[in-house]
Enzyme design. Structure first.
Site, PDB file in Angstrom:
ATOM      1  N   GLU A  35      15.354  12.363 -22.353  1.00 33.04           N
ATOM      2  CA  GLU A  35      14.839  11.204 -23.094  1.00 33.04           C
ATOM      3  C   GLU A  35      15.881  10.699 -24.096  1.00 33.04           C
ATOM      4  OE1 GLU A  35      12.889   8.898 -23.641  1.00 33.04           O
ATOM      5  OE2 GLU A  35      10.920   9.272 -22.769  1.00 33.04           O
ATOM      6  N   ASP A  66       8.058   3.739 -19.997  1.00 33.35           N
ATOM      7  CA  ASP A  66       8.549   4.794 -20.877  1.00 33.35           C
ATOM      8  C   ASP A  66       9.415   4.140 -21.962  1.00 33.35           C
ATOM      9  OD1 ASP A  66       9.641   7.369 -21.865  1.00 33.35           O
ATOM     10  OD2 ASP A  66       8.804   8.195 -20.027  1.00 33.35           O
TER      11      ASP A  66
END
Length: 290
Positions: free
Chosen positions: A16, A197
């Site tokens: 991430e 996301d």
């Protein structure tokens, strides 16, 4: 857009938060579930891992030459030279079952970040702003999985993602206030099986979002129109940043958590750091003001 390349086989459980560090000319990103802070140097391919004290959701270059990081239990600084984390402060009122997940800086050096339920189901997450030692709630709340925020180049707009509900919201922003968030795009209209996301905005004000369970990244105009989709050889696309010397290289993080052996065989680059080239460059955000 040109060819997609795997530049680092990171085997991330939950890769991430890629961010281009203009000072050091490297990409920082995290593997949340393995408590890892990575950096990758595209000039020579070198990379390194630092182990974080807990789940690490995001990392941002800071004005004092350190990094500011969001961990499960609060904000930390990280010294790249010493490879050491130091607790800076708690996030007031956050539940012990929550963790921090994603973040950005605006042009004034403020840090916008979100919290979320670590079990990814309870609607306990919300957004905050960190301004030179002070944390205050700001933006939407009651969200199970927050992503973003992301701002445009002049920090007049800020985007908030509600991943479970497959929605991206937008609000007006200035130095004094943020407006109530309104709908920007409902991802179900374009990618019904995917979850938005991490978001990133380019120099034209268009928003890129990773598509978790969607094997792609999508680019939307400032009006919320889908204008570009880039298919990627990984199932769970979490976020991209725009960096490199000309800010036209997309560095893409991916995740392999929860995937079956067959799914991993079908998408073997899941968990890797990928790149592709874009036509419209990004912009260099302000460093986090400490």
């Amino acid at each position: 857009m040109t060819g997609i390349t795997e530049v680092l086989q990171a085997d991330c459980a939950l890769g991430e938060g890629p961010i281009w560090d203009a000072r050091r000319k490297v990409v920082w990103f995290v593997d949340i579930k393995r408590h890892r802070l990575w950096h990758f140097d595209p000039a020579n391919g070198s990379n390194a891992i630092s182990d974080a004290p807990d789940q690490i959701g995001w990392v941002l270059p800071a004005s004092n030459g350190q990094l500011l990081c969001g961990l499960k239990d609060g904000l930390y600084t990280f010294s790249p030279e010493a490879a050491q984390f130091e607790k800076l402060m708690d996030v007031p009122g956050e539940l012990p079952t929550n963790r921090l997940n994603d973040a950005c800086t605006d042009r004034w050096g403020r840090v916008w970040f979100g919290s979320m339920d670590d079990g990814e189901s309870d609607k306990n997450g919300r957004f905050y702003v960190f301004d030179r030692g002070t944390i205050a709630p700001a933006g939407p709340s009651g969200i199970a999985i927050t992503n973003g925020p992301a701002v445009n180049a002049d920090s007049s707009r800020i985007y908030f993602t509600d991943s479970v509900n497959q929605k991206i919201m937008v609000a007006d922003l200035d130095k004094e206030k943020v407006s109530e968030a309104r709908m920007f795009v409902d991802i179900t209209a374009h990618f019904p099986e995917a979850f938005p996301d991490g978001p990133t905005v380019d120099s034209e004000g268009c928003l890129w979002t990773g598509l978790y369970n969607g094997s792609a990244a999508a680019r939307f105009s400032p009006a919320g129109e889908l204008i570009e989709t880039t298919a990627l050889p990984a199932k769970n696309i979490t976020k991209l940043c725009l960096g490199g010397q000309d800010l036209r290289t997309a560095f893409v993080t991916t995740a392999r958590q929860g995937m079956s052996e067959q799914a991993l065989a079908d998408s073997p680059l899941s968990g890797s750091l990928l790149t592709f080239r874009v036509k419209v460059p990004g912009f260099t955000p302000a460093e986090a003001a400490l």
